[in-house]
Design a protein around this motif. Structure first.
Motif, PDB file in Angstrom:
ATOM      1  N   ASN A 132       0.816  -1.227   0.000  1.00  0.00           N
ATOM      2  CA  ASN A 132       0.000   0.000   0.000  1.00  0.00           C
ATOM      3  C   ASN A 132       0.843   1.267   0.000  1.00  0.00           C
ATOM      4  OD1 ASN A 132      -2.882  -1.158   0.502  1.00  0.00           O
ATOM      5  ND2 ASN A 132      -1.610  -2.174   2.026  1.00  0.00           N
TER       6      ASN A 132
ATOM      7  N   LEU B 294      -0.655   5.144   0.018  1.00  0.00           N
ATOM      8  CA  LEU B 294      -0.487   5.942   1.233  1.00  0.00           C
ATOM      9  C   LEU B 294       0.322   7.200   0.971  1.00  0.00           C
ATOM     10  CD1 LEU B 294       0.155   3.036   3.775  1.00  0.00           C
ATOM     11  CD2 LEU B 294      -1.875   4.491   3.640  1.00  0.00           C
TER      12      LEU B 294
ATOM     13  N   SER C  15      -2.914  13.629   7.529  1.00  0.00           N
ATOM     14  CA  SER C  15      -2.169  12.377   7.602  1.00  0.00           C
ATOM     15  C   SER C  15      -1.247  12.357   8.824  1.00  0.00           C
ATOM     16  CB  SER C  15      -1.342  12.170   6.328  1.00  0.00           C
ATOM     17  OG  SER C  15      -2.172  12.114   5.190  1.00  0.00           O
TER      18      SER C  15
ATOM     19  N   PHE D 114       6.973   8.116   4.936  1.00  0.00           N
ATOM     20  CA  PHE D 114       5.976   9.062   4.443  1.00  0.00           C
ATOM     21  C   PHE D 114       6.279  10.518   4.754  1.00  0.00           C
ATOM     22  CE2 PHE D 114       3.162   5.195   5.217  1.00  0.00           C
ATOM     23  CZ  PHE D 114       3.268   4.779   3.889  1.00  0.00           C
TER      24      PHE D 114
END
Length: 232
Positions: free
Chosen positions: A35, A39, A50, A79
């Motif tokens: 994912n 994401l 987020s 991220f």
């Protein structure tokens, strides 16, 4: 009775629902790899939301004592980068640990003290001598389970301020090591390769500074232990 044990019951219920719905299957390296791009797109579209979601999720996982929190630290680095991701994790982990501390303090009693076993008794001695330094040492060098270190201070009168500060400071080194791994993990995961986390905290350039901080945290404990009583 409900006021005393209500928060504990709610926490146990949340943990039960999490595992019943298979939440543990979503906090894995495979899930992160599969994912990753989706994401990344979510973070790019709504970075603030987020970030808040990451903090909340991390706090919740720590509060229910989920053992895979280090993987979420890697995801945070992937991220958000090492600095921002690591900082978000420190906030979330400290919040989660504080929730456990407050619940344990509210529900504490002789019965709970007796159930913590020999590990808890050993930790209790250190907390009674110098709570802040001892707790920071345990956070820097995780020789005891994280969940146990969350609970025991609440049973032996450690101040909330000392608990929060020692936890936040003590988890910083390890957190940023894993966040840095995550920051460089994009290419590895994109290629379908496996991240090698073994020994990440034992590299000389990593363990050296951590041991140095641990030694500094020992100074107040040793001073109090070995200082001579003033002559009357």
């Amino acid at each position: 009775m409900l006021k005393r044990f209500g928060p504990l019951i709610v926490l146990v219920a949340i943990a039960a629902v999490f595992f019943a719905l298979g939440g543990q299957h979503y906090v894995t390296l495979d899930a992160l790899r599969d994912n990753r791009q989706a994401l990344l797109d979510v973070v790019a579209r709504n970075p603030l939301g987020s970030a808040l979601a990451l903090v909340g999720m991390y706090a919740a996982l720590v509060a229910i004592s989920f053992p895979g929190a280090s993987l979420l630290t890697i995801a945070a680095g992937l991220f958000f980068g090492t600095l921002v991701g690591g900082s978000l994790v420190v906030v979330g982990a400290t919040m989660g640990a504080t929730i456990v501390f407050l619940i344990a303090r509210n529900a504490s009693g002789d019965a709970l003290r007796k159930r913590i076993g020999s590990w808890g008794e050993k930790l209790a001695d250190g907390f009674q001598q110098n709570a802040f330094s001892y707790l920071m040492l345990l956070r820097l060098l995780p020789v005891a389970p994280f969940w146990l270190v969350n609970i025991v201070p609440a049973l032996f009168g450690v101040k909330l301020r000392d608990y929060v500060l020692a936890t936040a400071i003590g988890i910083i080194p390890g957190t940023f090591v894993y966040a840095s791994i995550g920051a460089g993990a994009g290419a590895v995961l994109a290629a379908g390769q496996e991240l090698n986390l073994r020994g990440a905290l034992l590299k000389p350039e990593v363990i050296g500074p951590i041991l140095g901080l641990a030694a500094l945290s020992l100074i107040p404990i040793l001073y109090k232990k070995f200082r001579k009583e003033p002559v009357a």
